[in-house]
Each structure stands twice: as C-alpha cells, then as structure tokens.
Design a protein around this motif. Structure first.
Motif, PDB file in Angstrom:
ATOM      1  N   ARG A   8      34.252  64.188   4.469  1.00 27.44           N
ATOM      2  CA  ARG A   8      35.654  64.055   4.043  1.00 27.44           C
ATOM      3  C   ARG A   8      36.536  63.540   5.186  1.00 27.44           C
ATOM      4  O   ARG A   8      37.545  64.131   5.551  1.00 27.44           O
ATOM      5  CB  ARG A   8      36.185  65.379   3.492  1.00 27.44           C
ATOM      6  N   ASP A   9      36.073  62.468   5.826  1.00 28.29           N
ATOM      7  CA  ASP A   9      36.822  61.777   6.890  1.00 28.29           C
ATOM      8  C   ASP A   9      36.994  62.567   8.177  1.00 28.29           C
ATOM      9  O   ASP A   9      37.766  62.180   9.056  1.00 28.29           O
ATOM     10  CB  ASP A   9      38.207  61.322   6.381  1.00 28.29           C
ATOM     11  N   GLY A  15      27.941  70.123  10.005  1.00 27.53           N
ATOM     12  CA  GLY A  15      28.809  70.456   8.873  1.00 27.53           C
ATOM     13  C   GLY A  15      30.143  71.086   9.261  1.00 27.53           C
ATOM     14  O   GLY A  15      31.038  71.201   8.441  1.00 27.53           O
ATOM     15  N   LEU A  16      30.309  71.481  10.522  1.00 29.78           N
ATOM     16  CA  LEU A  16      31.582  72.094  10.930  1.00 29.78           C
ATOM     17  C   LEU A  16      32.517  71.035  11.500  1.00 29.78           C
ATOM     18  O   LEU A  16      32.104  70.252  12.373  1.00 29.78           O
ATOM     19  CB  LEU A  16      31.356  73.148  12.031  1.00 29.78           C
ATOM     20  N   PRO A  17      33.788  71.007  11.043  1.00 36.72           N
ATOM     21  CA  PRO A  17      34.704  69.999  11.583  1.00 36.72           C
ATOM     22  C   PRO A  17      34.912  70.185  13.092  1.00 36.72           C
ATOM     23  O   PRO A  17      35.253  71.280  13.550  1.00 36.72           O
ATOM     24  CB  PRO A  17      36.011  70.266  10.827  1.00 36.72           C
ATOM     25  N   VAL A  18      34.679  69.116  13.839  1.00 31.90           N
ATOM     26  CA  VAL A  18      34.791  69.204  15.303  1.00 31.90           C
ATOM     27  C   VAL A  18      36.248  69.484  15.705  1.00 31.90           C
ATOM     28  O   VAL A  18      36.516  70.113  16.722  1.00 31.90           O
ATOM     29  CB  VAL A  18      34.263  67.894  15.948  1.00 31.90           C
ATOM     30  N   LYS A  19      37.178  69.022  14.855  1.00 31.68           N
ATOM     31  CA  LYS A  19      38.594  69.225  15.173  1.00 31.68           C
ATOM     32  C   LYS A  19      38.907  70.725  15.301  1.00 31.68           C
ATOM     33  O   LYS A  19      39.683  71.134  16.169  1.00 31.68           O
ATOM     34  CB  LYS A  19      39.450  68.601  14.073  1.00 31.68           C
ATOM     35  N   ALA A 318      27.463  52.321  31.593  1.00 38.78           N
ATOM     36  CA  ALA A 318      26.807  52.741  30.347  1.00 38.78           C
ATOM     37  C   ALA A 318      27.794  52.684  29.190  1.00 38.78           C
ATOM     38  O   ALA A 318      28.974  52.992  29.357  1.00 38.78           O
ATOM     39  CB  ALA A 318      26.283  54.169  30.500  1.00 38.78           C
ATOM     40  N   HIS A 319      27.290  52.311  28.023  1.00 37.80           N
ATOM     41  CA  HIS A 319      28.131  52.271  26.825  1.00 37.80           C
ATOM     42  C   HIS A 319      28.002  53.589  26.070  1.00 37.80           C
ATOM     43  O   HIS A 319      26.904  54.021  25.742  1.00 37.80           O
ATOM     44  CB  HIS A 319      27.702  51.126  25.908  1.00 37.80           C
ATOM     45  N   HIS A 320      29.127  54.219  25.800  1.00 35.29           N
ATOM     46  CA  HIS A 320      29.152  55.371  24.894  1.00 35.29           C
ATOM     47  C   HIS A 320      30.104  55.018  23.762  1.00 35.29           C
ATOM     48  O   HIS A 320      31.255  54.646  24.012  1.00 35.29           O
ATOM     49  CB  HIS A 320      29.664  56.625  25.611  1.00 35.29           C
ATOM     50  N   THR A 321      29.629  55.164  22.542  1.00 33.80           N
ATOM     51  CA  THR A 321      30.489  54.896  21.386  1.00 33.80           C
ATOM     52  C   THR A 321      31.592  55.952  21.348  1.00 33.80           C
ATOM     53  O   THR A 321      31.335  57.140  21.592  1.00 33.80           O
ATOM     54  CB  THR A 321      29.627  54.939  20.107  1.00 33.80           C
ATOM     55  N   ILE A 322      32.826  55.495  21.078  1.00 29.74           N
ATOM     56  CA  ILE A 322      33.951  56.433  21.020  1.00 29.74           C
ATOM     57  C   ILE A 322      34.567  56.339  19.630  1.00 29.74           C
ATOM     58  O   ILE A 322      34.902  55.243  19.168  1.00 29.74           O
ATOM     59  CB  ILE A 322      34.989  56.114  22.118  1.00 29.74           C
ATOM     60  N   VAL A 323      34.676  57.467  18.965  1.00 27.68           N
ATOM     61  CA  VAL A 323      35.192  57.466  17.584  1.00 27.68           C
ATOM     62  C   VAL A 323      36.285  58.517  17.437  1.00 27.68           C
ATOM     63  O   VAL A 323      36.316  59.497  18.191  1.00 27.68           O
ATOM     64  CB  VAL A 323      34.054  57.764  16.562  1.00 27.68           C
ATOM     65  N   PRO A 324      37.165  58.319  16.445  1.00 22.69           N
ATOM     66  CA  PRO A 324      38.175  59.350  16.201  1.00 22.69           C
ATOM     67  C   PRO A 324      37.567  60.534  15.446  1.00 22.69           C
ATOM     68  O   PRO A 324      36.617  60.350  14.690  1.00 22.69           O
ATOM     69  CB  PRO A 324      39.204  58.633  15.321  1.00 22.69           C
ATOM     70  N   LEU A 325      38.112  61.721  15.658  1.00 22.90           N
ATOM     71  CA  LEU A 325      37.603  62.861  14.890  1.00 22.90           C
ATOM     72  C   LEU A 325      38.037  62.776  13.440  1.00 22.90           C
ATOM     73  O   LEU A 325      37.343  63.237  12.553  1.00 22.90           O
ATOM     74  CB  LEU A 325      38.096  64.190  15.494  1.00 22.90           C
ATOM     75  N   SER A 326      39.235  62.179  13.218  1.00 23.92           N
ATOM     76  CA  SER A 326      39.701  61.993  11.843  1.00 23.92           C
ATOM     77  C   SER A 326      39.643  60.518  11.526  1.00 23.92           C
ATOM     78  O   SER A 326      40.294  59.703  12.193  1.00 23.92           O
ATOM     79  CB  SER A 326      41.141  62.476  11.707  1.00 23.92           C
TER      80      SER A 326
END
Ligand code: LLP
Length: 417
Positions: A8-9, A15-19, A318-326
């Motif tokens: 759900r974005d 399964g636990l929201p990291v936020k 080194a490359h690390h992918t960076i993504v938003p939590l939401s």
C-alpha cells in the motif's frame, strides 16, 4: 530476494511499515530483516548440500551479536579476523570448532586467545606468521591446526580495493612458498597443516574467476599430495556478489553448479566464508531529509545520514539504490533535475547517491538499500556523530539490537588533561 517491499505504497520490512520504525527509533537507523538473513544462509546451504560444507559466516560483513546469533543458532560457523571478532564469536557461543581465523596481522594475544578458545584453524597468510603461531603453540604446549592462504594471482571483476588475490596484494602466500611449507611441514613441529584457503575478493558476480582459482588450487593440492602431503580442508572463502544496481549476479545455486563438480573431484572437506551474500540485502539505512537545496548547477537532497554511517559510496564509489519510504513521493520521471543525496559531513566525498531521479521534500524518509553488509560495521564517529541505532525485524517482532550512541558515549573514553 529480500523482505523489503512496498505494501500500500509504504516500504515494509517483513510486512511492517518501515516508517513506523523510523518514527519509533528515530533516524538514521539501520533496519535488518531476520528472515532475509536466514533465507540467504539457507540458500547457500542448500546449493552446496551435496558437499556438506562448513559455512562460516564472515563476521566482518555485519557483526551485530543478534545477527551472529541468528546464524549460529542455525548451525553456521564464523570466519573471524580479529580478537574483537573472536570475542563476539564467544559471546554468541559459537562452537569453537566452527571458527576459522584469517588476517595478515594477527597479534600474539589474538593468536593465544584463539588457541585457548580452541578454534578449528588459523588461515595463515605468511611464513613469519606461521613461525609465530608455531612458537606460541610450543609455549602453550599445544598442537595447532592451520590452513595456508594461497595468493593465486587472480583478478576478478570488482573494485580494486576488494580484490584480494592479485600478487601485488598483501594477502596469502605465493603458491611456491605454500608448496614448500607444506612439503617441509616438519619444520613446524607444533602445527598441523590441515588445509589451504583461497579468497579472491568480494562482490564477485561471475563464477569464472572462482572456477579458475579452484582449478589452480586443485593443481597445487595434487602436487603436494604427490609428495606425501595429506590435507583435510579446502576453504574457498567468500565473495559472492549481490544486486545493488544493475548487476545480474549468479544465484548461489548457479554458482554451486559451476564449482561443485570441481570441488567434488578434490574430495577435501569444503569451508565457505560468505558475508555480503547473507546480510547485504537484508539491511537498509533509513534516513530523513533535512533540506532540499537547489543551486544553479545542482539539486542536493541533504539527509541526516552521512559517510560516517555508510562509507561505501565515498570509499568504493559504490551504488546503493535510494528510495522513499512512502511511494507517493516518488518522482515521476523527467519532471525535475536529478539530485545528489548528500550527508551533513564536512567533506565533498560525503554522498550516498549521485545524479538520482528522486524527488523529496523536507521531512520525508528515504531508505538506502543493500546496506546490511559493510554498513554499520564500517561506520565511525567522524564529525562527532554518534553511531546510529540498529533494529532487527523478525516476523511481527521488532527488536532494538544496538542502541543509538549518545554524546556522552562519544567522549566516554577521553581524558581532559
Ligand atoms: N573471507 C575473507 C578472508 C575475507 O577477507 C572476506 C571479505 C570474506 C570472506 C567475505 O567476503 P564477502 O562474502 O562478504 O564478499 N568493505 C568492502 C568489502 C570488504 C571485504 C573484505 N573481505 C565493501 O564494502 O565492499
């Protein structure tokens, strides 16, 4: 596969929201997935099952005691490189006979402590070290098991700093020296020469160089056998690469399929020392956006994590992918400038990502992926920044496995004179 995925974005860990974790434990924060760690361990175990190898997890990759305990409880041994790592192995009650010890610079105390613990063997990296272990064994009235680390002059495709078997690197012995020592092992009356060790480097994504290394060591084993040298173990080290970006590394199963026939033909007991493969994708670094700074040249997303928390981008590019939590914050391609994701440290090398398609505003949370290996362990207090907290997600449970350091911790060992 790993257990970080959007639900759900929202980026979730098992399964636990990291936020929720970021809010509860604050940022920057390392978050590990126990399931991912164990799945990866079991993948290697399964892939190599026909050989029943001893799998010694490489402690240096992530030495948190809770991670070590997870693995030790599932039957893993440990590959250590210092007295500190030996102490950690003891803390998690790793069977001494499942501990192997490499490093070019073992001190007298480290050697003594490891002998007293009763480790399986030392992976010895030079003739002077061999003499020293022999002398200490005599002093302690013990016979000590060793393997010789052989430098096979092999250069896998990986960053220069993590190639370890080119002849100009400090690791291991030249094959001729190793052969000579094995054949003349009576010169070391307090040592049992149990095996040979090869570890050609880290983040290796193809089987070829490993196959070449095993072929070379097979020839050496055959030569010394012809001279009456009986060995018991072949330690093929670690090095299996993972996906950070566009790498398409072999799976453990594919790798095993390539090397198993060769290893079988050598018929020694096999030891593996995987580190990154087990923990690399089992951890993320969660960080918060402090500022967004637009200059004529560039856009900078300034975050609360820096090179002191994760040094791999600065040290190895080194490359690390960076993504938003939401996910709703994710940039729709082409709408704004690419951004450099930078930390608060006073160095231009302080970046976690460059030229990224990432849109973020102040207060957003981001996740730096693939930070489970060589992440927290290489962190420092540079710029007097307390080291961050680490949490372990285990199904529905979340456990703090290292407290965030305080300012008091920062100066605890210092003396004003
Ligand atoms: N065995 C020996 C003797 C090693 O030196 C190493 C790693 C391993 C096993 C585990 O290698 P792995 O399976 O994790 O590739 N800090 C660097 C990596 C340094 C690797 C050092 N030796 C990085 O962040 O890429």
């Amino acid at each position: 596969m790993h257990e970080f995925a959007y639900k759900r974005d929202q980026l979730c860990c098992e399964g636990l929201p990291v936020k929720d974790l970021a809010k509860k434990f604050a940022t920057p924060l390392y978050v590990y997935s126990a399931k991912t760690v164990l799945d990866h361990f079991l993948k290697i175990k399964k892939a190599f099952a026909p050989l029943k190898p001893l799998i010694c997890y490489s402690v240096k990759a992530n030495s948190n005691l809770s991670i070590l305990k997870l693995l030790v409880d599932k039957g893993a041994g440990l590959d250590i490189v210092s007295g500190g790592e030996l102490y950690r192995a003891q803390k998690v009650k790793c069977l001494a006979k499942k501990v192997v010890y490499a490093s070019v610079g073992k001190t007298v105390k480290e050697i003594k402590d490891a002998i007293e613990y009763g480790i399986l063997m030392f992976n010895v990296e030079s003739a002077p070290e061999l003499e020293r272990i022999n002398d200490i064994a005599a002093e302690l009235n013990r016979r000590v098991d060793v393997a010789l680390r052989v430098n096979l002059d092999i250069s896998p495709k990986t960053h220069a700093y993590i190639k370890t078997a080119k002849k100009e690197t400090k690791f291991g012995m030249e094959p001729d020296l190793a052969k000579d020592i094995l054949i003349n092992q009576r010169c070391y009356p307090n040592l049992n020469m149990k095996g040979v060790h090869i570890h050609i480097g880290s983040q290796i994504t193809e089987a070829r160089p490993c196959v070449d290394a095993i072929k070379k060591i097979k020839a050496l084993i055959k030569e010394v056998k012809a001279q009456g040298v009986i060995l018991e173990y072949l330690n093929i080290g670690g090095g299996l690469g993972i996906i950070y970006d566009k790498e398409r590394p072999q799976t453990a199963a594919k790798f095993a399929r390539k090397v198993l026939p060769l290893l079988k033909s050598i018929s020694l007991k096999v030891i593996l020392e995987p580190g990154r493969f087990i923990v690399g994708n089992a951890g993320i670094l969660v960080t918060k956006v402090l500022y967004v700074k637009n200059t004529i040249q560039k856009k900078f997303i300034i975050i609360d994590a820096g090179m002191n928390d994760l040094i791999r981008p600065s040290l190895y590019q080194a490359h690390h992918t960076i993504v938003p939590l939401s996910l709703y914050r994710r940039k729709t391609k082409g709408t704004s400038k690419k951004a450099d994701i930078v930390g608060p440290i006073c160095e231009s090398a302080d970046f976690l990502g460059k030229e990224r398609d990432l849109d973020a505003k102040v207060g957003d949370y981001l996740a730096v992926l693939g930070a489970g290996a060589y992440g927290f362990v290489m962190s420092s207090n540079y710029n007097s920044r307390p080291r961050v907290a680490e949490v372990l997600v285990k199904g529905k449970e979340v456990k703090l496995v290292r407290k965030r350091e305080t300012y008091k911790d920062l100066v605890a060992k210092e003396i004003i004179v």
